[in-house]
Motif scaffolding. Structure first.
Motif, PDB file in Angstrom:
ATOM      1  N   VAL A  16      -2.434  39.520 -15.813  1.00  0.00           N
ATOM      2  CA  VAL A  16      -1.274  39.269 -17.002  1.00  0.00           C
ATOM      3  C   VAL A  16      -1.950  39.070 -18.060  1.00  0.00           C
ATOM      4  O   VAL A  16      -2.826  38.043 -18.281  1.00  0.00           O
ATOM      5  N   GLU A  17      -1.712  39.887 -19.180  1.00  0.00           N
ATOM      6  CA  GLU A  17      -2.585  39.640 -20.255  1.00  0.00           C
ATOM      7  C   GLU A  17      -1.623  39.531 -21.663  1.00  0.00           C
ATOM      8  O   GLU A  17      -0.499  40.101 -21.705  1.00  0.00           O
ATOM      9  N   MET A  18      -2.181  39.126 -22.599  1.00  0.00           N
ATOM     10  CA  MET A  18      -1.366  38.852 -23.842  1.00  0.00           C
ATOM     11  C   MET A  18      -1.127  40.209 -24.761  1.00  0.00           C
ATOM     12  O   MET A  18      -2.146  41.282 -24.674  1.00  0.00           O
ATOM     13  N   PRO A  19       0.138  40.760 -24.819  1.00  0.00           N
ATOM     14  CA  PRO A  19       0.607  41.984 -25.621  1.00  0.00           C
ATOM     15  C   PRO A  19      -0.405  42.134 -26.624  1.00  0.00           C
ATOM     16  O   PRO A  19      -0.600  41.457 -27.429  1.00  0.00           O
ATOM     17  N   GLY A  20      -0.580  43.600 -26.655  1.00  0.00           N
ATOM     18  CA  GLY A  20      -1.435  43.980 -28.062  1.00  0.00           C
ATOM     19  C   GLY A  20      -2.825  43.597 -28.201  1.00  0.00           C
ATOM     20  O   GLY A  20      -3.593  44.400 -28.525  1.00  0.00           O
ATOM     21  N   ARG A  21      -3.226  42.750 -27.376  1.00  0.00           N
ATOM     22  CA  ARG A  21      -4.562  42.333 -27.577  1.00  0.00           C
ATOM     23  C   ARG A  21      -5.397  42.178 -26.137  1.00  0.00           C
ATOM     24  O   ARG A  21      -6.410  42.393 -26.320  1.00  0.00           O
ATOM     25  N   GLY A  22      -4.595  41.698 -25.099  1.00  0.00           N
ATOM     26  CA  GLY A  22      -5.355  41.657 -23.717  1.00  0.00           C
ATOM     27  C   GLY A  22      -6.384  40.528 -23.803  1.00  0.00           C
ATOM     28  O   GLY A  22      -6.405  39.725 -24.607  1.00  0.00           O
ATOM     29  N   ASP A  23      -6.881  40.331 -22.617  1.00  0.00           N
ATOM     30  CA  ASP A  23      -7.816  39.378 -22.301  1.00  0.00           C
ATOM     31  C   ASP A  23      -9.189  39.551 -23.354  1.00  0.00           C
ATOM     32  O   ASP A  23      -9.558  40.730 -23.457  1.00  0.00           O
ATOM     33  N   SER A  24      -9.574  38.594 -23.985  1.00  0.00           N
ATOM     34  CA  SER A  24     -10.599  38.566 -24.897  1.00  0.00           C
ATOM     35  C   SER A  24     -11.827  39.268 -24.293  1.00  0.00           C
ATOM     36  O   SER A  24     -12.657  39.867 -25.091  1.00  0.00           O
ATOM     37  N   PHE A  25     -11.980  39.270 -22.954  1.00  0.00           N
ATOM     38  CA  PHE A  25     -13.333  39.912 -22.319  1.00  0.00           C
ATOM     39  C   PHE A  25     -13.108  41.489 -22.829  1.00  0.00           C
ATOM     40  O   PHE A  25     -14.200  42.078 -22.631  1.00  0.00           O
ATOM     41  N   ARG A  26     -11.920  41.981 -22.899  1.00  0.00           N
ATOM     42  CA  ARG A  26     -11.831  43.217 -23.305  1.00  0.00           C
ATOM     43  C   ARG A  26     -12.748  43.668 -24.534  1.00  0.00           C
ATOM     44  O   ARG A  26     -12.987  44.998 -24.659  1.00  0.00           O
ATOM     45  N   ALA A  27     -12.818  42.856 -25.474  1.00  0.00           N
ATOM     46  CA  ALA A  27     -13.689  43.039 -26.811  1.00  0.00           C
ATOM     47  C   ALA A  27     -15.067  42.414 -26.684  1.00  0.00           C
ATOM     48  O   ALA A  27     -15.780  42.491 -27.619  1.00  0.00           O
ATOM     49  N   MET A  28     -15.556  41.926 -25.383  1.00  0.00           N
ATOM     50  CA  MET A  28     -16.865  41.446 -25.431  1.00  0.00           C
ATOM     51  C   MET A  28     -17.784  42.177 -25.157  1.00  0.00           C
ATOM     52  O   MET A  28     -17.683  43.179 -24.388  1.00  0.00           O
ATOM     53  N   GLY A  29     -18.988  42.319 -25.912  1.00  0.00           N
ATOM     54  CA  GLY A  29     -20.016  43.388 -25.952  1.00  0.00           C
ATOM     55  C   GLY A  29     -21.074  43.154 -24.603  1.00  0.00           C
ATOM     56  O   GLY A  29     -20.610  42.193 -23.911  1.00  0.00           O
TER      57      GLY A  29
END
Ligand SMILES: CC(C)(COP(=O)(O)OP(=O)(O)OC[C@H]1O[C@@H](n2cnc3c(N)ncnc32)[C@H](O)[C@@H]1OP(=O)(O)O)[C@@H](O)C(=O)NCCC(=O)NCCS
Length: 394
Positions: free
Chosen positions: A35-48
């Motif tokens: 279950v993820e935040m709409p539009g943004r998703g789990d912040s892990f998705r943006a982690m390098g």
């Protein structure tokens, strides 16, 4: 049949610890709905690290999960979530203590929706105590666990591990706790439980020797590049061809094997017992250092293997990719993924003989299972889904 077939898990956690634990359950066949935040998703998705702006770790972290979007800030979002709770076995969450209550999703509400639900909480400091409400991330919490203090060289500042060790250990403990709660609920017909996992206690649980040392002798374990005071010889030794080899004689039989490999049977009468070696470690450490330095790593390895002395050179990721043991165990698997065509990731582990687990798909796109979960599982119509989406609820 999968080991965890029929178990449905709601992974509402973010970053590493909770989601990684949920991922292990997914590897073994649990239906894990992320279950993820709409539009943004789990912040892990943006982690390098990133490739073309996309996280190269997401395909592995999100593998085998079904991503849906849902914003807990909205009443309608909470209602939807409680519908999901009513059809699930486990929730894995890692919001700060009090956040779910703030949203009106405390344990009483979750239990009302599903009296059998098991809830696994991952937080920095646990659900109780004066620090319970504080934010937590793995690396600071590893410092809190006492481990960082002991890691590195005595004449330099302490070092943190090169990856989020505390988070992964917390993830493992989340799996252990969840599995025990499932067994207790389903096989023992016991009460459904909450599992309380902090980021520091998984490491602290491993510090048995250091706890007893401080308690009984008042000694604080200081930094040392190797575990000290328990084994001799122990250390990183340099070979003739400038490679580093680790040799540790944790048990007396291994020391006997080393005597055999080094052709030093004369050591045995005096040094057969660890306490005698530890009382006078220098001659042994000096001799092992010189012995290792006289050989190439390949020669050393052959000699140690023949006598049964555990040894390894210090592997880089390149060494791992080229090693026949990793290859034979299929430890690295290539998985197709939309973002990169395919990406390599660690295989499913542990290895089970009858229900070995599998990687069915790489980390999915944000919300790509909204139709399946809200439509098929909760019976929402296309119009309802469109309205939820338009209003930012999913
Ligand atoms: C990771 C951590 C530091 C983040 O702290 P934080 O941003 O203050 O977040 P909280 O825990 O209070 O959770 C609330 C936030 O979750 C986010 N969130 C994530 N998914 C969401 C969703 N589906 N719906 C609504 N909010 C969501 C929102 O940004 C929300 O913040 P907001 O209410 O101010 O908009 C904190 O969650 C934490 O300490 N967790 C426990 C330890 C842990 O597991 N750390 C990560 C280890 S890998």
């Amino acid at each position: 049949m999968d080991a965890l077939e029929g178990v449905r898990v709601l992974d509402i956690a973010t970053v590493i610890a909770g989601p990684w634990g949920a991922g292990i359950l997914a590897d073994f066949g649990a239906e894990v709905i992320k279950v993820e935040m709409p539009g943004r998703g789990d912040s892990f998705r943006a982690m390098g690290p990133l490739k073309d702006g996309v996280s190269i770790r997401w395909p592995s972290m999100g593998r085998n999960k079904k991503s849906i979007t849902l914003d807990f800030h909205y009443e309608e979002g909470k209602k939807l979530f409680l519908e999901l709770v009513s059809k699930s076995d486990v929730i894995i969450e890692n919001f700060r203590t009090g956040t779910l209550e703030k949203w009106g999703l405390g344990m009483d509400v979750l239990r009302k929706a599903n009296p059998d639900i098991i809830v696994t909480h991952v937080t920095g400091y646990g659900q109780t105590g004066p620090y319970a409400h504080l934010a937590g991330l793995g690396t600071p919490l590893q410092a809190f666990s006492g481990m960082t203090y002991m890691t590195g060289y005595p004449d330099r500042p302490p070092v943190s591990p090169p990856f989020a060790l505390a988070d992964y250990i917390a993830g493992l403990n989340a799996v252990i706790g969840t599995m025990m709660a499932l067994y207790h609920r389903d096989s023992m017909k016991g009460k459904p439980q909450e599992v309380d996992v902090s980021l520091y206690e998984g490491i602290f649980r491993m510090e048995e020797a250091m706890i007893a040392q401080y308690d009984l002798f008042g000694t604080v374990r200081e930094r040392s590049p190797m575990p000290s005071g328990a084994s001799c010889p122990i250390g990183t030794f340099e070979t003739k061809d400038s490679r580093y080899a680790i040799i540790v004689c944790s048990t007396n039989p291994v020391f006997e094997h080393l005597c055999d490999a080094m052709q030093r049977p004369d050591w045995l009468p005096k040094y057969a017992k660890a306490k005698d070696r530890l009382a006078d470690p220098k001659p042994i450490m000096d001799a092992v250092t010189a012995w290792v330095a006289s050989m190439t790593y390949d020669e050393l390895k052959k000699c140690c293997d023949k006598s049964g002395v555990p040894v390894s050179s210090i592997y880089s990721m390149k060494d791992i990719f080229e090693d026949p043991q990793y290859a034979a165990r299929n430890d690295i698997v290539e998985v197709p993924c939309e973002e990169f065509g395919s990406v390599k990731m660690p295989a499913v582990f542990p290895v089970l003989s009858e229900t070995p687990g599998k990687i069915k798909w790489a980390g999915p796109k944000l919300g790509s299972y909204n139709n399946e979960i809200y439509g098929n599982l909760l019976g929402k119509t296309e119009e309802e889904l469109a309205a939820l989406q338009k209003n930012g609820i999913i």
